[in-house]
Motif scaffolding. Structure first.
Motif, PDB file in Angstrom:
ATOM      1  N   THR A  26       0.835  -1.072   0.206  1.00  0.00           N
ATOM      2  CA  THR A  26       0.194  -0.049   0.152  1.00  0.00           C
ATOM      3  C   THR A  26       0.936   1.182   0.073  1.00  0.00           C
ATOM      4  OG1 THR A  26      -1.733  -1.037   1.056  1.00  0.00           O
ATOM      5  CG2 THR A  26      -1.805   1.066   1.311  1.00  0.00           C
ATOM      6  N   ASP A  27       1.953   1.027   1.097  1.00  0.00           N
ATOM      7  CA  ASP A  27       2.419   2.584   0.963  1.00  0.00           C
ATOM      8  C   ASP A  27       3.568   2.521  -0.758  1.00  0.00           C
ATOM      9  OD1 ASP A  27       4.047   4.803   2.370  1.00  0.00           O
ATOM     10  OD2 ASP A  27       5.807   3.506   2.373  1.00  0.00           O
TER      11      ASP A  27
ATOM     12  N   ARG B 196       0.931   4.712  -3.107  1.00  0.00           N
ATOM     13  CA  ARG B 196       1.494   5.204  -2.231  1.00  0.00           C
ATOM     14  C   ARG B 196       2.330   6.223  -2.669  1.00  0.00           C
ATOM     15  NH1 ARG B 196       0.562   4.384   2.879  1.00  0.00           N
ATOM     16  NH2 ARG B 196      -2.188   4.694   2.840  1.00  0.00           N
TER      17      ARG B 196
ATOM     18  N   ALA C 180       1.938   9.494  -5.893  1.00  0.00           N
ATOM     19  CA  ALA C 180       1.925  10.742  -5.199  1.00  0.00           C
ATOM     20  C   ALA C 180       1.398  12.101  -5.862  1.00  0.00           C
ATOM     21  CB  ALA C 180       3.042  10.528  -4.691  1.00  0.00           C
TER      22      ALA C 180
ATOM     23  N   ARG D  92      -2.209  11.283  -8.049  1.00  0.00           N
ATOM     24  CA  ARG D  92      -2.914  11.177  -6.989  1.00  0.00           C
ATOM     25  C   ARG D  92      -3.281  12.976  -6.322  1.00  0.00           C
ATOM     26  NH1 ARG D  92      -8.132   9.507  -5.355  1.00  0.00           N
ATOM     27  NH2 ARG D  92      -8.425   9.644  -2.894  1.00  0.00           N
TER      28      ARG D  92
ATOM     29  N   ASP E 246      -9.443   5.385  -2.926  1.00  0.00           N
ATOM     30  CA  ASP E 246      -7.902   5.637  -2.592  1.00  0.00           C
ATOM     31  C   ASP E 246      -7.351   4.752  -2.705  1.00  0.00           C
ATOM     32  OD1 ASP E 246      -7.859   4.241  -0.037  1.00  0.00           O
ATOM     33  OD2 ASP E 246      -7.985   5.572   1.313  1.00  0.00           O
ATOM     34  N   GLU E 247      -5.515   4.687  -2.077  1.00  0.00           N
ATOM     35  CA  GLU E 247      -4.949   2.981  -2.584  1.00  0.00           C
ATOM     36  C   GLU E 247      -5.351   2.031  -1.998  1.00  0.00           C
ATOM     37  OE1 GLU E 247      -3.084   7.177  -2.885  1.00  0.00           O
ATOM     38  OE2 GLU E 247      -4.289   6.564  -1.327  1.00  0.00           O
TER      39      GLU E 247
ATOM     40  N   ILE F  39      -4.235   6.695  -9.474  1.00  0.00           N
ATOM     41  CA  ILE F  39      -3.800   5.707  -8.365  1.00  0.00           C
ATOM     42  C   ILE F  39      -2.897   4.672  -9.640  1.00  0.00           C
ATOM     43  CG2 ILE F  39      -3.422   3.770  -7.407  1.00  0.00           C
ATOM     44  CD1 ILE F  39      -6.319   4.981  -5.645  1.00  0.00           C
TER      45      ILE F  39
END
Length: 614
Positions: free
Chosen positions: A13-14, A17, A21, A24, A287-288, A320
């Motif tokens: 997930t990170d 993200r 960046a 998004r 979101d992610e 994303i």
């Protein structure tokens, strides 16, 4: 007691993200700016308003002019040819009635096309199927472009329809948007019996009359087809991403509970508008974390391979960026908890009765395998989707799912999975990169090394089978089937003949830059291979007789040809002119030119096809 979030899931997930960046942030800035303008009707001139409400009845017109009641747009995929969408014909009037109960009004904003892959399998129209997703996304945007809505309900079920609706909805990410299906048809003949008749037909042992009887007994009434293909995988995704009222996925059409779910969706759509104080815009929710939850749900249920295209496309619509390595890493830590046809004999009605999605989501949350802190639209939080609806009079009550599975052959707890990892894997090598669904493939068939036989259409393979030319070990390489070539049709008609050959004891497999559908079955099939042949991918270098190794356990897709010879080989060419006109295909030349590769979602909408990433 719930376990903390799995460390691999947190890491993936990170990674997503960080990768996303820039895109998004740009997406969120755009939808937040749109949301700051307040209810859309406040900025409309009198002429705009008069046009928008001219056909409303007097009572609805008055409250819309006063701008105090939220106005819910309805985008529908209704037609009465598709069994899954036929029940949706009565939904808009019901939704409008139920909206009035809670001080809201509704209008049908527009319709989107809905084609059936089951009707077009093996026919020219199938070459429009994947592109129809992007048409649906654009049609959804057209429907909502009047900018008079405070919230939206999208009505749709099947393969490309729901992903397209979600992609279009995300262009209006400043609005709360819920999804509402019609549910699966009741069970017909057992799925193994349907598969048996199909295989007998492929062998010439039964005629078309017997095949039609079997097919008609399987697809027999209003509702979604009951196998766990793309349509029903869509419904799982809408629940696990929080876009349904919980329990909406698999309740049959025409039941009192289905009626109550329509009502509950209308009430919830009003409740999450700005006017009612529970504002939850879809663009903030997807979101992610929600995308990762979707991939985990796909793995845990053995869902459709088509979602290795659709989830990346949906993600890109929300700014994303994901890839197949994300799928692979999440598969390694996601246990397979479900066995629904084509992965087993049970259908989605049996799955629903054995515990269903409420049981599944509770198990995944409890095992630390889902982000429980996501923003959801259909309930207050994701834990709300770990409850199932029941009726008290005409009202829905939310109940805990059964403590234990009703049938361990269909759905299992996370502590006792069917397999320790998910049913989708990534394979790569000098032939490119593809995906394979192994949840329906027996372990002894998951590694195949055999000579290649090259085909440029599924019909050519079928004719070779009928001629008795394929009674041997081989790997069928079916190329020039990708999105740039001919729109990436499903090659589902290859399943019966390849299944016959496997049952005869031959080692067989399929490698293709086309699709194999959510009904991918018992024969190992490396699909969505990219770069595709039309994009000068290495699959175009394969020649008859090359030894191909497809090892789904080790993730290998390799032509065993000396590196120097492989590098020096010319790429095969194939005349695709006949596939670029007729049946509307000439209208999609722009889509074929613009479409991204499979791993990026096979998206033909330019700003979603990979531009501006970084």
């Amino acid at each position: 007691m719930s376990m903390p979030l799995n460390s691999v899931i947190a890491k993936v997930t990170d990674r997503i993200r960080q990768r996303s960046a820039k895109t998004r942030a740009a997406y969120l800035a755009r939808i937040r700016a749109a949301g700051e303008e307040g209810p859309a009707r406040a900025s409309l001139d009198c002429g705009n308003i008069a046009h928008a409400f001219a056909a409303s009845d007097a009572a609805d017109k008055q409250v819309q002019l006063e701008k105090t009641w939220p106005n819910i747009g309805i985008v529908t995929a209704y037609n009465d040819m598709l069994s899954a969408h036929q029940p949706l014909g009565t939904y808009p009037d019901k939704i409008k009635t139920y909206l009035r109960e809670v001080g809201a009004v509704g209008q049908v904003a527009g319709g989107v096309p809905a084609m059936c892959d089951g009707v077009t399998q093996g026919r020219d129209g199938m070459e429009l199927s994947l592109f129809s997703r992007d048409v649906i996304a654009m049609a959804t945007a057209v429907a909502l472009s009047h900018d008079t809505f405070d919230g939206v309900i999208c009505l749709g079920v099947c393969d490309k329809i729901v992903p397209g609706l979600v992609m279009g909805a995300l262009s209006f990410g400043h609005l709360p948007i819920l999804f509402l299906p019609a549910g699966p048809m009741r069970s017909g003949i057992p799925n193994p019996e349907k598969a048996r008749i199909r295989q007998l037909y492929a062998e010439g042992k039964v005629g078309r009359d017997q095949l039609l009887v079997a097919e008609s007994a399987s697809y027999h009434s209003p509702g979604t087809c009951t196998f766990y293909g793309t349509a029903n995988s869509n419904q799982m995704l809408m629940e696990i991403m929080g876009l349904h009222v919980p329990g909406s996925a698999f309740e049959n059409p025409g039941t009192p509970l289905r009626e109550a779910l329509i009502r509950a969706t209308a009430h919830r759509a009003a409740a999450i508008t700005k006017q009612k104080g529970g504002f939850r815009p879809i663009g903030e929710a997807i979101d992610e974390r929600a995308i990762v939850n979707a991939i985990i749900g796909l793995h845990a249920t053995g869902g459709s391979t088509n979602h290795t295209l659709h989830i990346p496309a949906i993600a890109r619509a929300a700014g994303i960026i994901i890839d197949w390595q994300d799928f692979a890493d999440l598969a390694d830590v996601t246990p397979l908890l479900c066995k629904v046809y084509p992965n087993g004999p049970a259908d989605v009605n049996h799955f629903h009765a054995a515990g269903g999605l409420a049981f599944l989501i509770r198990e995944l949350l409890g095992a630390g395998l889902l982000h429980g802190d996501v923003l959801t639209l259909g309930a207050d939080d994701l834990a709300g989707f770990a409850k199932e609806p029941g009726l008290e009079g005409k009202d829905i009550v939310w109940r805990e799912p059964p403590e234990e599975s009703g049938d361990l052959d269909i759905v299992r707890p996370a502590s006792n999975p069917l397999s320790k990892d998910g049913g989708l894997r990534v394979v790569s090598g000098n032939l490119g990169r593809g995906v394979i669904k192994v949840s329906a493939v027996k372990p002894e068939h998951r590694v195949v090394e055999a000579p290649a036989i090259v085909f440029h259409s599924q019909n050519a393979l079928i004719e070779a089978f009928k001629a008795g030319a394929l009674d041997k070990d081989f790997i069928a390489v079916v190329r020039f089937q990708g999105p740039k070539a001919i729109g990436m049709p499903e090659l589902h008609k290859l399943t019966p003949p390849l299944g016959v050959l496997q049952d005869r004891g031959f080692k067989v497999a399929l490698v293709t830059d086309g699709r194999m559908s959510g009904a991918s079955g018992k024969v190992p099939a490396a699909i969505h291979v990219c770069p595709e042949a039309e994009a000068q991918g290495p699959i175009a270098k394969v020649r008859d007789g090359d030894i191909i190794r497809l090892d789904s356990d080790a993730g290998i897709l390799q032509a065993k040809v000396e590196a120097d010879e492989w590098a020096a080989r010319d790429l095969a060419q194939h005349d695709l002119t006949a596939s670029h006109s007729g049946m509307g295909r000439e209208l999609f030349s722009g889509f074929r030119a613009l479409v991204s590769e499979a791993e990026a979602g096979a998206v033909a909408i330019p700003n979603l096809a990979g531009e501006g990433e970084g």
